[in-house]
Structures are given as structure tokens and as C-alpha cells.
Design a protein around this motif. Structure first.
Motif, short mmCIF file in Angstrom:
data_model
loop_
_atom_site.label_atom_id
_atom_site.label_comp_id
_atom_site.label_asym_id
_atom_site.label_seq_id
_atom_site.Cartn_x
_atom_site.Cartn_y
_atom_site.Cartn_z
N PHE A 117 0.83 -1.21 0.00
CA PHE A 117 0.00 0.00 0.00
C PHE A 117 0.87 1.25 0.00
O PHE A 117 0.57 2.22 -0.71
CB PHE A 117 -0.94 0.01 1.21
CG PHE A 117 -1.76 1.27 1.31
CD1 PHE A 117 -2.85 1.45 0.47
CD2 PHE A 117 -1.41 2.28 2.19
CE1 PHE A 117 -3.59 2.62 0.53
CE2 PHE A 117 -2.15 3.45 2.25
CZ PHE A 117 -3.23 3.62 1.42
N ALA A 118 1.94 1.24 0.78
CA ALA A 118 2.83 2.40 0.87
C ALA A 118 3.45 2.70 -0.50
O ALA A 118 3.50 3.86 -0.93
CB ALA A 118 3.91 2.16 1.91
N THR B 44 11.56 -8.13 7.43
CA THR B 44 10.51 -7.61 6.55
C THR B 44 9.74 -6.48 7.24
O THR B 44 9.23 -5.58 6.58
CB THR B 44 9.51 -8.71 6.14
OG1 THR B 44 8.95 -9.27 7.32
CG2 THR B 44 10.15 -9.79 5.31
N ILE B 45 9.66 -6.55 8.58
CA ILE B 45 8.98 -5.50 9.35
C ILE B 45 9.72 -4.17 9.14
O ILE B 45 9.11 -3.12 8.97
CB ILE B 45 8.95 -5.86 10.85
CG1 ILE B 45 8.18 -7.18 11.04
CG2 ILE B 45 8.32 -4.75 11.68
CD1 ILE B 45 8.31 -7.78 12.43
N THR B 52 6.51 2.56 4.57
CA THR B 52 5.36 3.19 5.22
C THR B 52 5.74 4.58 5.73
O THR B 52 4.94 5.53 5.61
CB THR B 52 4.85 2.31 6.38
OG1 THR B 52 4.52 1.03 5.86
CG2 THR B 52 3.62 2.91 7.03
N ALA B 53 6.96 4.72 6.26
CA ALA B 53 7.43 6.02 6.72
C ALA B 53 7.51 7.00 5.55
O ALA B 53 7.11 8.16 5.67
CB ALA B 53 8.79 5.89 7.40
N THR B 56 4.11 8.12 4.62
CA THR B 56 3.48 8.96 5.65
C THR B 56 3.90 10.42 5.48
O THR B 56 3.08 11.32 5.59
CB THR B 56 3.85 8.46 7.05
OG1 THR B 56 3.50 7.07 7.14
CG2 THR B 56 3.10 9.23 8.13
N GLY B 57 5.19 10.66 5.21
CA GLY B 57 5.64 12.04 5.02
C GLY B 57 7.08 12.25 5.42
O GLY B 57 7.72 11.34 5.97
N PRO B 58 7.61 13.46 5.17
CA PRO B 58 9.02 13.75 5.44
C PRO B 58 9.40 13.59 6.91
O PRO B 58 10.50 13.12 7.22
CB PRO B 58 9.18 15.21 4.99
CG PRO B 58 8.02 15.50 4.12
CD PRO B 58 6.91 14.61 4.57
N ASP B 59 8.50 13.99 7.83
CA ASP B 59 8.83 13.92 9.25
C ASP B 59 9.00 12.47 9.71
O ASP B 59 9.98 12.12 10.36
CB ASP B 59 7.74 14.60 10.09
CG ASP B 59 7.73 16.11 9.89
OD1 ASP B 59 8.75 16.62 9.37
OD2 ASP B 59 6.73 16.75 10.23
N ALA B 60 8.01 11.62 9.34
CA ALA B 60 8.09 10.20 9.71
C ALA B 60 9.32 9.56 9.08
O ALA B 60 10.03 8.77 9.72
CB ALA B 60 6.83 9.47 9.26
N PHE B 61 9.60 9.96 7.82
CA PHE B 61 10.75 9.37 7.15
C PHE B 61 12.06 9.84 7.80
O PHE B 61 13.02 9.06 7.89
CB PHE B 61 10.75 9.72 5.66
CG PHE B 61 11.66 8.86 4.84
CD1 PHE B 61 11.32 7.57 4.53
CD2 PHE B 61 12.89 9.34 4.42
CE1 PHE B 61 12.17 6.76 3.79
CE2 PHE B 61 13.75 8.54 3.68
CZ PHE B 61 13.38 7.25 3.36
#
Lengths: 126, 133
Positions: A117-118, B44-45, B52-53, B56-61
Motif C-alpha cells: 500500500f505504501a 521484513t517489518i 510506510t514512513a 506517511t511524510g518527510p517527518d516520519a521518514f
């Protein structure tokens, strides 16, 4: 003309031919993962993928997005099959074994769905 | 009179290795294939968190990058690289075995040493490429 009953004939044919399904899918995903993981490791080494802008630009390329989706799908499937075998081999208690397998499958498929999804969100996003 | 069956005291796999079963290259590479497979399954996690980060956006990344780029993160990534290249090379060895080839003792040892060498070379090359390019 055979005098065997239909049930006897069906039994003679063996199982529903899905007995090697687990083994076969483990090999299919393994073969798919050879080029995919080599490409992935090369890409991660080649591009500074801990940089946000580089990472987003990389995933926005259609070929990269498709390859990543294939990579994650094959990888999480392969992992779910492999973890199942390890649990079956080393967990003796039937109840614990069953719960462990179910939980490992749920977890790996959830993480796999999140990863795919990401990739799609970034690739299809404006 | 109830006597405990003798079978209950027998060592269970993989705990027979050591006191009851002399380790060889072949059996050690076999268990390493399993261990790296399990490690990669947990890894894999990390990959899911990475994309996913980013989604989500620059901050999460930024938070993810800081963790992954730290010394502990780099050591784990290096270990992950070797686990991946080892499992990849030994997986190819398994696929060859699936065709019925390479089971002679000499061949099994040759392919075993090749897998260990190739996984180390690939890991070093990956990290040299990561820092040089």
C-alpha cells in the motif's frame, strides 16, 4: 469398462493434487526473489534511499513501483511459508503450534499489505 | 507401575547438536539457512516500516532515517545484508539440490564453501558500493 466404483476411482487418483502446493510455492517465490532481491540490494546501495526526496522520486518511477510490489509480494509470501515450516518443526504442542502459525501468517500478510500500500500510495500520489 | 518411556529423554532437534551430534559444515550451513530465513522474516517489518514512513511524510521518514542511519542501525543493516546474501546464495544451492544434483559429499562441501565465500563478497561489495557511489 472399469468395475470400480466412482469413489474407488477418485481415491485411486490420489489427493486433489495440492499436496506439493506449499513446497512448490516456496520454490516459485524463491526463484522470483533471486533477480528481485539482487535488484533491490543493488538499488539500495546505488541510491541514497534514506534521503526522502530521492526515495520518493525512486518509487515514483513505474518500473520501480511494479518491481517493488512484486518484490514485497514474493518476499512476504516466501517468509510466511518458511516461518510456518520452522514452527511446524520445532513447536510440539498442537495448540501453540496452530496459534503460532495463524499469528505469523496474519502478521506477515499485514506487514506485506502495508508495504505494498505504501508503494502504491507514493507511486500514484500527486 | 508406570515407567516413563525412554523416548522422552531423547534430545529433540535442534538441541542434539553439540553433545550428541558433531557439527559439520553441511549441518551448520543448513541451520544457518533457517536462522537467516527467520531473521529476514523479522527484517521484513523493517522494510515495511521504511516504505510506510516514506508514504506517511518527510517527518516520519526523517525519524526512520535517523534510526536506520545510526551506528546500531548500520550494524543491523550490515547483518541484514549478509543474512540476505547468504540466504540467497544458499537458496540457489537448495534449488540445484531440488533438481537432484550436487548431493555427493565433495560437491556438497564445495558448494557450501562457495556459498559462504560468495555471501561475504556480495555483502562487502554492497557496502563498498553504498559508500563509494
Amino acid at each position: 469398462m472399469s468395475l470400480r466404483s466412482p469413489l474407488s476411482q477418485a481415491r485411486g487418483l490420489g489427493s486433489a493434487k495440492e499436496g506439493v502446493g506449499h513446497w512448490w510455492m516456496q520454490r516459485m517465490t524463491a526463484i522470483a526473489l533471486i533477480p528481485l532481491s539482487l535488484w533491490f540490494v543493488f538499488s539500495v546501495a546505488r541510491f541514497p534511499l534514506l534521503d526522502y526526496a530521492t526515495m520518493i522520486a525512486w518509487i515514483k518511477s513505474p518500473l520501480v513501483a511494479v518491481a517493488l510490489v512484486l518484490y514485497f509480494a514474493a518476499m512476504f509470501y516466501h517468509a510466511a511459508l518458511g516461518v510456518q515450516v520452522v514452527i511446524e518443526d520445532y513447536v510440539g504442542n498442537e495448540g501453540v503450534k496452530l496459534v503460532s502459525i495463524v499469528l505469523s501468517k496474519f502478521a506477515l500478510f499485514a506487514f506485506g499489505a502495508a508495504a505494498v500500500f505504501a508503494v502504491l500510495k507514493i507511486a500514484l500520489g500527486a | 507401575m508406570s515407567v516413563k518411556p525412554a523416548t522422552s529423554n531423547r534430545p529433540l532437534s535442534p538441541f542434539m547438536i553439540g553433545p550428541y551430534y558433531r557439527p559439520q559444515l553441511t549441518s551448520m550451513l543448513s541451520i544457518t539457512h533457517r536462522l537467516t530465513g527467520l531473521a529476514l522474516a523479522f527484517g521484513t517489518i523493517f522494510l515495511a516500516a521504511w516504505v510506510t514512513a516514506a508514504a506517511t511524510g518527510p517527518d516520519a521518514f526523517g525519524t526512520f532515517s535517523a534510526i536506520a542511519g545510526s551506528i546500531v542501525g548500520k550494524i543491523l543493516l550490515f547483518a541484514y545484508t549478509w543474512a540476505l546474501t547468504y540466504h540467497l546464495c544458499n537458496g540457489i544451492r537448495h534449488l540445484v539440490w531440488d533438481t537432484g544434483r550436487g548431493f555427493e559429499l565433495k560437491a556438497a562441501y564445495t558448494s557450501g564453501y562457495t556459498v559462504v565465500g560468495a555471501s561475504i563478497v556480495l555483502t562487502v561489495l554492497t557496502w563498498v558500493a553504498a559508500f563509494a557511489l
